[in-house]
Design a protein around this motif. Structure first.
Motif, PDB file in Angstrom:
ATOM      1  N   GLY A 115     -44.780  65.751  -7.900  1.00  0.00           N
ATOM      2  CA  GLY A 115     -44.819  66.774  -6.854  1.00  0.00           C
ATOM      3  C   GLY A 115     -43.627  67.712  -6.918  1.00  0.00           C
ATOM      4  O   GLY A 115     -43.775  68.934  -6.787  1.00  0.00           O
ATOM      5  N   ILE A 116     -42.447  67.143  -7.127  1.00  0.00           N
ATOM      6  CA  ILE A 116     -41.249  67.967  -7.261  1.00  0.00           C
ATOM      7  C   ILE A 116     -41.386  68.893  -8.461  1.00  0.00           C
ATOM      8  O   ILE A 116     -41.089  70.097  -8.375  1.00  0.00           O
ATOM      9  CB  ILE A 116     -39.994  67.085  -7.390  1.00  0.00           C
ATOM     10  N   SER A 117     -41.859  68.361  -9.571  1.00  0.00           N
ATOM     11  CA  SER A 117     -42.034  69.164 -10.786  1.00  0.00           C
ATOM     12  C   SER A 117     -43.006  70.313 -10.557  1.00  0.00           C
ATOM     13  O   SER A 117     -42.728  71.470 -10.919  1.00  0.00           O
ATOM     14  CB  SER A 117     -42.552  68.284 -11.927  1.00  0.00           C
ATOM     15  N   ARG A 118     -44.154  70.005  -9.956  1.00  0.00           N
ATOM     16  CA  ARG A 118     -45.173  71.033  -9.742  1.00  0.00           C
ATOM     17  C   ARG A 118     -44.690  72.100  -8.765  1.00  0.00           C
ATOM     18  O   ARG A 118     -44.948  73.295  -8.952  1.00  0.00           O
ATOM     19  CB  ARG A 118     -46.468  70.403  -9.225  1.00  0.00           C
ATOM     20  N   GLY A 119     -43.982  71.670  -7.725  1.00  0.00           N
ATOM     21  CA  GLY A 119     -43.482  72.631  -6.750  1.00  0.00           C
ATOM     22  C   GLY A 119     -42.459  73.584  -7.338  1.00  0.00           C
ATOM     23  O   GLY A 119     -42.499  74.793  -7.077  1.00  0.00           O
ATOM     24  N   ILE A 120     -41.542  73.049  -8.136  1.00  0.00           N
ATOM     25  CA  ILE A 120     -40.528  73.890  -8.775  1.00  0.00           C
ATOM     26  C   ILE A 120     -41.182  74.869  -9.741  1.00  0.00           C
ATOM     27  O   ILE A 120     -40.834  76.057  -9.779  1.00  0.00           O
ATOM     28  CB  ILE A 120     -39.489  73.013  -9.503  1.00  0.00           C
ATOM     29  N   ALA A 121     -42.137  74.368 -10.535  1.00  0.00           N
ATOM     30  CA  ALA A 121     -42.825  75.238 -11.503  1.00  0.00           C
ATOM     31  C   ALA A 121     -43.605  76.332 -10.787  1.00  0.00           C
ATOM     32  O   ALA A 121     -43.610  77.495 -11.212  1.00  0.00           O
ATOM     33  CB  ALA A 121     -43.756  74.410 -12.381  1.00  0.00           C
ATOM     34  N   GLU A 122     -44.240  75.960  -9.699  1.00  0.00           N
ATOM     35  CA  GLU A 122     -45.023  76.924  -8.919  1.00  0.00           C
ATOM     36  C   GLU A 122     -44.131  78.002  -8.319  1.00  0.00           C
ATOM     37  O   GLU A 122     -44.423  79.198  -8.419  1.00  0.00           O
ATOM     38  CB  GLU A 122     -45.766  76.175  -7.810  1.00  0.00           C
ATOM     39  N   ARG A 123     -43.054  77.586  -7.685  1.00  0.00           N
ATOM     40  CA  ARG A 123     -42.178  78.544  -7.015  1.00  0.00           C
ATOM     41  C   ARG A 123     -41.393  79.389  -8.007  1.00  0.00           C
ATOM     42  O   ARG A 123     -41.206  80.596  -7.820  1.00  0.00           O
ATOM     43  CB  ARG A 123     -41.210  77.805  -6.082  1.00  0.00           C
TER      44      ARG A 123
END
Length: 222
Positions: A115-123
């Motif tokens: 989740g942290i990875s996906r959120g950082i990549a998304e933002r």
């Protein structure tokens, strides 16, 4: 603070805060070579705020998702730099994933990292190879997912995740920055470890220590 799953997650953030504080000067030194030189200070401020916010929660009535959502808000409120929105989004994605978990087992930890990875990549609109924190979080998420799929023990799970994180951070030395202030340096960023990647590796090691500390205690008392 022992006992509830939420308290274990809060303890994890406390240990992340301590680890970042211990490495604060080193992280800022890394940032000084290719950035503003304040990454360690910024990350320390963010996690001190997270720890303070979590200390006000009723951790016996809070869910894992509640803890992660509180961390997201506290970090964003404390950190106005680019890492603030990035980690806040990552923590919120992790909070969404944790809604399906009642215990902090390896599957929940894998979902936190993912989740942290996906959120950082998304933002941040980033990817592996940009010479950023994603060069740690994305491989760590892959390692975590693979460890769960192979039904590895908690010790093996964290060994795989830590190795991927450390290797990812080290690999940024051979990359040319394409994101953030370091991107202005282009080839001059070669040879320097990305400070965001370095702090991500510190975070993941602290996560592992916090989770294994509790697991070891349970094993001794069980």
């Amino acid at each position: 603070m022992s006992g509830s799953p939420a308290s274990r997650l809060a303890r994890m953030f406390e240990m992340i805060s301590r680890a970042i504080e211990d490495e604060r000067d080193h992280l800022s030194e890394l940032d000084g070579a290719i950035g503003d030189g304040d990454h360690g200070i910024t990350m320390s401020i963010g996690f001190v705020a997270v720890h303070g916010a979590l200390s006000k929660l009723d951790l016996y009535r809070s869910s894992l998702s509640d803890v992660m959502s509180t961390a997201a808000s506290a970090f964003l409120d404390a950190v106005g730099a680019s890492s603030g929105p990035l980690y806040s989004t990552g923590f919120r994605r992790a909070a969404q994933a944790l809604a399906a978990h009642a215990v902090l087992d390896t599957k929940a930890c894998a979902d936190i990292i993912d989740g942290i990875s996906r959120g950082i990549a998304e933002r941040g609109k980033g990817q592996r190879g940009d010479k950023t924190m994603l060069d740690v979080w994305l491989p760590a998420a892959d390692a975590a997912g693979n460890a769960v799929a192979r039904n590895k023990t908690a010790d093996a799970f964290w060994a795989d995740v830590i190795a991927s994180a450390d290797n990812g951070a080290a690999a940024t030395r051979s990359m040319i920055a394409t994101k953030g202030r370091a991107a202005k340096l282009r080839e001059r960023s070669l040879g320097h470890m990305d400070p965001g990647a370095a702090s991500a590796a510190v975070m993941i090691r602290a996560m592992a220590e916090a989770i294994k500390l509790r697991d070891d205690a349970v094993g001794r008392n069980g």
